[in-house]
Structure formats: C-alpha cells, structure tokens
Write a protein that holds these residues in place. Sequence first.
Motif, PDB file in Angstrom:
ATOM      1  N   TYR A 112      -4.835  -6.587  -2.972  1.00 56.41           N
ATOM      2  CA  TYR A 112      -4.958  -5.154  -2.713  1.00 56.41           C
ATOM      3  C   TYR A 112      -5.476  -4.421  -3.956  1.00 56.41           C
ATOM      4  CZ  TYR A 112      -3.589  -0.474  -1.123  1.00 56.41           C
ATOM      5  OH  TYR A 112      -3.586   0.850  -0.758  1.00 56.41           O
ATOM      6  N   TYR A 171       0.817  -1.215   0.000  1.00 53.65           N
ATOM      7  CA  TYR A 171       0.000   0.000   0.000  1.00 53.65           C
ATOM      8  C   TYR A 171       0.857   1.275   0.000  1.00 53.65           C
ATOM      9  CZ  TYR A 171       1.130  -0.946   4.851  1.00 53.65           C
ATOM     10  OH  TYR A 171       1.810  -1.259   6.004  1.00 53.65           O
ATOM     11  N   GLN A 231      -0.425 -10.476  -2.090  1.00 50.03           N
ATOM     12  CA  GLN A 231      -0.944  -9.306  -1.390  1.00 50.03           C
ATOM     13  C   GLN A 231      -1.238  -8.182  -2.381  1.00 50.03           C
ATOM     14  OE1 GLN A 231       1.866  -8.336   1.760  1.00 50.03           O
ATOM     15  NE2 GLN A 231       2.050 -10.508   2.277  1.00 50.03           N
ATOM     16  N   PHE A 286      -3.354 -10.612   3.792  1.00 54.75           N
ATOM     17  CA  PHE A 286      -4.371  -9.943   2.988  1.00 54.75           C
ATOM     18  C   PHE A 286      -5.734 -10.566   3.277  1.00 54.75           C
ATOM     19  CE2 PHE A 286      -2.422 -13.408   0.688  1.00 54.75           C
ATOM     20  CZ  PHE A 286      -3.510 -14.161   0.280  1.00 54.75           C
ATOM     21  N   TRP A 293      -8.157  -5.558   1.684  1.00 54.20           N
ATOM     22  CA  TRP A 293      -7.167  -5.049   2.621  1.00 54.20           C
ATOM     23  C   TRP A 293      -5.912  -5.928   2.564  1.00 54.20           C
ATOM     24  CZ3 TRP A 293      -4.904  -7.707   6.589  1.00 54.20           C
ATOM     25  CH2 TRP A 293      -4.094  -6.964   7.448  1.00 54.20           C
ATOM     26  N   ALA A 294      -4.743  -5.299   2.700  1.00 55.22           N
ATOM     27  CA  ALA A 294      -3.471  -6.020   2.823  1.00 55.22           C
ATOM     28  C   ALA A 294      -2.588  -5.238   3.778  1.00 55.22           C
ATOM     29  CB  ALA A 294      -2.794  -6.167   1.464  1.00 55.22           C
TER      30      ALA A 294
END
Length: 181
Positions: A98, A61, A94, A143, A103-104
């Motif tokens: 993502y 992210y 991940q 994740f 979510w990760a």
Amino acid sequence: MKKRAVLVRHNDGPLDDRVASYFTLNGFELDVRYPFLGDLLDDITEDVAGTVIYGGPYNVYETDRHPFLKEEYRWINACLKADIPMLGICQGAQQIAYHLGAWAGAPDKEVHEFGYYEVQPTEEAGDFMDHALHVAQAHYHTFNLPDGAVRLASNSTYPNQAFRYGNNVSGLQFHAEQTIE
C-alpha cells in the motif's frame, strides 16, 4: 556495536515466533515496538540491521481510524530510503504494498484464508522457494503487487502470497513466523 532487529508488532502476545528466534539465535538485539499501544519508531541509525512489520487486524488504509499506522508508514518510508532489509508479514506485507502505491483491502470475492493452505513458487521465485508449501494463513484482506515488485509465491485463492521489491524488501501474505505452539 550489536545490530538491532526492529520488530513492529500489532498485538502484545508472546514473542515466541520464528522471527524472534532467528534474530536472537543469530546475535541480534530485539527492539520490539508496539505502535498500536503508543510506541514510536525511532529514526534509522547505523545499528538497525533490519525490520519486520508483523500481521494484525487493522485495515492498512484506515490511517484516520488508526493514526499509529502513519507512524508505521513513516518508518517503512525511512527503511526504504535507507535500504534497510524489511519483511512484511500479512498486514505488514499489505502495508508495504500500500505504501508503494498498490491497492490493499478486501477482495471482491468473499473468500478468506484461515488455516493451512498450499502456496506454490512462481517461476521468478529463484531460491526463495523450490517447491509448494502448506503455510498458516489468517486473513480477510490482500494486496496488489506494487510496481517493480516480483511475485514469488501464489495460490488459486490469493495470487499474491509473497513478493520481493528491490533487493531488501519482501512481503508474505502467509504466516511463516508461526510455530506449532
């Protein structure tokens, strides 16, 4: 025209894993890219047979801190649109999750998997796995499953060990590509 397997790496270690061996032994041209070192990923062409997004140390992210991740997300998106077979390993899984809106990151609990851990197939695993395996793990992050994904393997520490999204996309939290060496 020889088909290319585009391997997106997050380190510059030796290319001596099961993924590279599989593609080489099956007649594919390896197209190894290192976006973290500045390599760009081309547009999808008809000779791209598939891609593998490898693991690495980057928070998926943190695109401002690691701008090369934007290039990788562009590639992931292009592969999804073109229905190119794609495998994500650890960080790569991940990233795919993502990118698909899940979510990760670091879990609330401070439990990490480093070493060999057992994973079990889920009821939905089909021919992906037919029995529990001990697999190499090396991760702090995990994740959630993206909407529409199917969980294929799990364990009590990290429930999302493997998933399938559509017919051509898979993600593995563990490192099935590693060899004993």
